[in-house]
Write a protein that holds these residues in place. Sequence first.
Motif, PDB file in Angstrom:
ATOM      1  N   GLY A 374       0.710  -1.287  -0.118  1.00 28.74           N
ATOM      2  CA  GLY A 374       0.033  -0.158  -0.133  1.00 28.74           C
ATOM      3  C   GLY A 374       0.900   1.183   0.103  1.00 28.74           C
ATOM      4  N   GLY A 375       0.179   2.382  -0.439  1.00 27.98           N
ATOM      5  CA  GLY A 375       0.931   3.645  -0.348  1.00 27.98           C
ATOM      6  C   GLY A 375       1.151   3.713  -2.129  1.00 27.98           C
ATOM      7  N   GLY A 376       0.890   4.997  -2.359  1.00 30.14           N
ATOM      8  CA  GLY A 376       1.083   5.232  -3.899  1.00 30.14           C
ATOM      9  C   GLY A 376       2.050   4.776  -4.501  1.00 30.14           C
ATOM     10  N   ASP A 377       3.299   5.015  -4.044  1.00 33.50           N
ATOM     11  CA  ASP A 377       4.564   4.460  -4.636  1.00 33.50           C
ATOM     12  C   ASP A 377       4.777   3.102  -4.862  1.00 33.50           C
ATOM     13  N   SER A 378       4.250   2.500  -3.719  1.00 36.37           N
ATOM     14  CA  SER A 378       4.592   0.806  -3.784  1.00 36.37           C
ATOM     15  C   SER A 378       3.679   0.197  -4.758  1.00 36.37           C
ATOM     16  N   VAL A 379       2.631   0.915  -4.661  1.00 39.77           N
ATOM     17  CA  VAL A 379       1.592   0.415  -5.692  1.00 39.77           C
ATOM     18  C   VAL A 379       2.149   0.554  -7.052  1.00 39.77           C
ATOM     19  N   ALA A 380       2.632   1.777  -7.406  1.00 37.13           N
ATOM     20  CA  ALA A 380       3.162   2.175  -8.440  1.00 37.13           C
ATOM     21  C   ALA A 380       4.437   1.315  -9.203  1.00 37.13           C
ATOM     22  N   CYS A 381       4.976   1.065  -8.241  1.00 36.93           N
ATOM     23  CA  CYS A 381       6.161  -0.230  -8.364  1.00 36.93           C
ATOM     24  C   CYS A 381       5.549  -1.490  -8.717  1.00 36.93           C
ATOM     25  N   VAL A 382       4.503  -2.151  -7.990  1.00 31.40           N
ATOM     26  CA  VAL A 382       4.140  -3.505  -8.087  1.00 31.40           C
ATOM     27  C   VAL A 382       3.439  -3.404  -9.745  1.00 31.40           C
ATOM     28  N   ASN A 383       2.798  -2.346 -10.052  1.00 31.62           N
ATOM     29  CA  ASN A 383       2.138  -2.230 -11.386  1.00 31.62           C
ATOM     30  C   ASN A 383       3.129  -2.031 -12.473  1.00 31.62           C
ATOM     31  N   LYS A 384       4.191  -1.346 -12.108  1.00 27.66           N
ATOM     32  CA  LYS A 384       5.331  -1.097 -13.192  1.00 27.66           C
ATOM     33  C   LYS A 384       5.986  -2.251 -13.502  1.00 27.66           C
ATOM     34  N   PHE A 385       6.235  -3.295 -12.476  1.00 30.05           N
ATOM     35  CA  PHE A 385       7.023  -4.549 -12.585  1.00 30.05           C
ATOM     36  C   PHE A 385       5.855  -5.612 -13.142  1.00 30.05           C
ATOM     37  N   GLY A 386       4.705  -5.302 -13.139  1.00 28.97           N
ATOM     38  CA  GLY A 386       3.673  -6.320 -13.396  1.00 28.97           C
ATOM     39  C   GLY A 386       3.568  -7.307 -12.322  1.00 28.97           C
ATOM     40  N   LEU A 387       3.761  -7.049 -10.986  1.00 28.71           N
ATOM     41  CA  LEU A 387       3.690  -8.104 -10.073  1.00 28.71           C
ATOM     42  C   LEU A 387       2.373  -8.026  -9.189  1.00 28.71           C
ATOM     43  N   ALA A 388       1.437  -7.079  -9.345  1.00 29.08           N
ATOM     44  CA  ALA A 388       0.311  -6.995  -8.838  1.00 29.08           C
ATOM     45  C   ALA A 388      -0.382  -8.081  -8.381  1.00 29.08           C
ATOM     46  N   SER A 389      -0.762  -8.790  -9.524  1.00 35.24           N
ATOM     47  CA  SER A 389      -1.481 -10.131  -9.392  1.00 35.24           C
ATOM     48  C   SER A 389      -0.762 -11.207  -8.293  1.00 35.24           C
ATOM     49  N   GLY A 390       0.402 -11.078  -8.272  1.00 36.35           N
ATOM     50  CA  GLY A 390       1.121 -11.877  -7.308  1.00 36.35           C
ATOM     51  C   GLY A 390       1.164 -11.808  -5.847  1.00 36.35           C
ATOM     52  N   VAL A 391       0.682 -10.624  -5.430  1.00 39.05           N
ATOM     53  CA  VAL A 391       0.563 -10.216  -3.825  1.00 39.05           C
ATOM     54  C   VAL A 391      -0.819 -10.566  -3.429  1.00 39.05           C
ATOM     55  N   SER A 392      -0.887 -10.625  -2.128  1.00 43.15           N
ATOM     56  CA  SER A 392      -2.375 -10.914  -1.772  1.00 43.15           C
ATOM     57  C   SER A 392      -3.194  -9.915  -1.970  1.00 43.15           C
ATOM     58  N   TYR A 393      -2.842  -8.607  -1.526  1.00 41.90           N
ATOM     59  CA  TYR A 393      -3.792  -7.341  -1.470  1.00 41.90           C
ATOM     60  C   TYR A 393      -3.112  -6.148  -1.865  1.00 41.90           C
ATOM     61  N   VAL A 394      -3.503  -5.388  -2.939  1.00 46.68           N
ATOM     62  CA  VAL A 394      -2.774  -4.065  -3.178  1.00 46.68           C
ATOM     63  C   VAL A 394      -3.738  -3.123  -2.754  1.00 46.68           C
ATOM     64  N   SER A 395      -3.482  -2.445  -1.742  1.00 45.60           N
ATOM     65  CA  SER A 395      -4.413  -1.145  -1.246  1.00 45.60           C
ATOM     66  C   SER A 395      -4.581   0.002  -1.909  1.00 45.60           C
ATOM     67  N   THR A 396      -5.748   0.648  -2.104  1.00 47.58           N
ATOM     68  CA  THR A 396      -5.840   1.830  -2.732  1.00 47.58           C
ATOM     69  C   THR A 396      -5.514   3.007  -2.117  1.00 47.58           C
ATOM     70  N   GLY A 397      -5.259   2.632  -0.532  1.00 42.96           N
ATOM     71  CA  GLY A 397      -4.960   3.535   0.369  1.00 42.96           C
ATOM     72  C   GLY A 397      -3.554   3.930   0.485  1.00 42.96           C
ATOM     73  N   GLY A 398      -3.026   5.181   0.789  1.00 41.62           N
ATOM     74  CA  GLY A 398      -1.864   5.595   1.212  1.00 41.62           C
ATOM     75  C   GLY A 398      -1.788   6.073   2.653  1.00 41.62           C
ATOM     76  N   GLY A 399      -1.988   7.142   2.919  1.00 44.66           N
ATOM     77  CA  GLY A 399      -2.165   7.621   4.208  1.00 44.66           C
ATOM     78  C   GLY A 399      -3.101   6.848   4.996  1.00 44.66           C
ATOM     79  N   ALA A 400      -4.416   6.730   4.493  1.00 45.72           N
ATOM     80  CA  ALA A 400      -5.394   5.822   5.000  1.00 45.72           C
ATOM     81  C   ALA A 400      -4.882   4.469   5.744  1.00 45.72           C
ATOM     82  N   LEU A 401      -4.007   3.653   4.791  1.00 50.08           N
ATOM     83  CA  LEU A 401      -3.689   2.490   5.174  1.00 50.08           C
ATOM     84  C   LEU A 401      -2.698   2.360   6.189  1.00 50.08           C
ATOM     85  N   LEU A 402      -1.790   3.482   6.179  1.00 52.66           N
ATOM     86  CA  LEU A 402      -0.683   3.691   7.113  1.00 52.66           C
ATOM     87  C   LEU A 402      -1.498   4.145   8.423  1.00 52.66           C
ATOM     88  N   GLU A 403      -2.256   4.869   8.697  1.00 53.52           N
ATOM     89  CA  GLU A 403      -3.004   5.196   9.660  1.00 53.52           C
ATOM     90  C   GLU A 403      -3.649   4.037  10.346  1.00 53.52           C
TER      91      GLU A 403
END
Length: 418
Positions: A374-403
Amino acid sequence: MTIDQFNFAGKKAFVRVDFNVPLDENFNITDDTRMRAALPTLKKILADGGSIIIGSHLGRPKGVAEKFSLKHIKKHLEELLGVEVQFANDCMGEEAAVKAAALQPGEVLLLENLRFYAEEEGKPRGLAEDATDEEKKAAKAAVKESQKEFTKKLASYADCYVNDAFGTAHRAHASTALIAKYFDKDNKMFGYLMEKEVKAVDKVLNDIQRPFTAIMGGSKVSSKIEIIENLLNKVDNLIIAGGMTYTFMKAQGGKVGLSICEEDKLDLALDLLKKAEEKGVKLVLAVDSKVADSFSNDANTQFVPSNDIPDGWEGLDIGPKTMEMFAEVIKGSKTILWNGPTGVFEFDNFTQGSRAVGEAIVEATKNGAFSLVGGGDSVACVNKFGLASGVSYVSTGGGALLEAIEGKVLPGIAAINE
Ligand code: AMP
């Protein structure tokens, strides 16, 4: 109430979504992930025979601004939903009320950007730079007062309220939290996206399979300090990477060259190291870095120890020894949280570390670990590397997830549960 239990037939639903999508200079959507994420909720309402009033923010306008108009996304929303979408040029006023009242089953009304009004966030705007504390207080009180009317008006458009905007769940804004009090328990609920997010966070917080490893990357310690401190009470391993590395290196007497380093956070870094030791948490830092002679993709590079960076060079990613070390820790984990890249992944020559972390997470997930990114940049990373489908959950929240991971109660979630 859960969305699955609710029958929207003949009902008008106010759905708060997060359509804060990136637009290019011609107002074309460059990434529609957030819009797609809300589709299951919107489609369920339409399939039931309900109608929808969509509320969202876009960007950070300080008032009405063409650039941040949600009209730019109307056409794409129509394509995604397969139905015509009506638009109200103002989320308040006569037009919105009339259009909302006239909605028939199966119809959709998109409201103009809620943040065109200061009342959405409840923060005063246009205060003079030299405003006195008194003036600031009065302005705040005024906007809080008018926020009540604003919220009530939004609520008046609908019979029920659905919150599907996890990205703003950590803010007690009019449309994300305050509005919920105008609907009783049986008429307010999370959307499908929000439900999934809440479940994923719950798993990481309350159903931890150990070892639990968090990988925190990104640029600055100062912006992640609270979450790092909090994670020390939860994780077995804490990998700290990215620009934060060099504050830790310097604090321990290392040489960091031109690397990003927060001089005023050196004591804090030492304190975190001590706390980790006291709590038996393995705090893992880079041992080697890919350093560059300028902050650019085309810079000359070399690999050097992370605590011995030559003058004039800066660490822009982790090196091969570190990649191996991080991967080993990750692959031995059963719960994994990743927030923030290990380097300046926007430059293709400094993506290797983040890619290696992403790949290790995918492998651990294959072997049964639960992984949350989670968090914008790590999501951008997994998308950039085509790895999103290989992780259990990609959160759409950055600040919300961390809090949420910090254990804070998110107003957007509390408002539905109350
Ligand atoms: P954050 O918003 O704190 O998660 O930080 C993400 C940003 O950190 C990305 O834009 C990265 O380019 C940046 N970043 C990661 N590693 C480094 C580094 N070693 N030096 C400078 N910036 C970095």
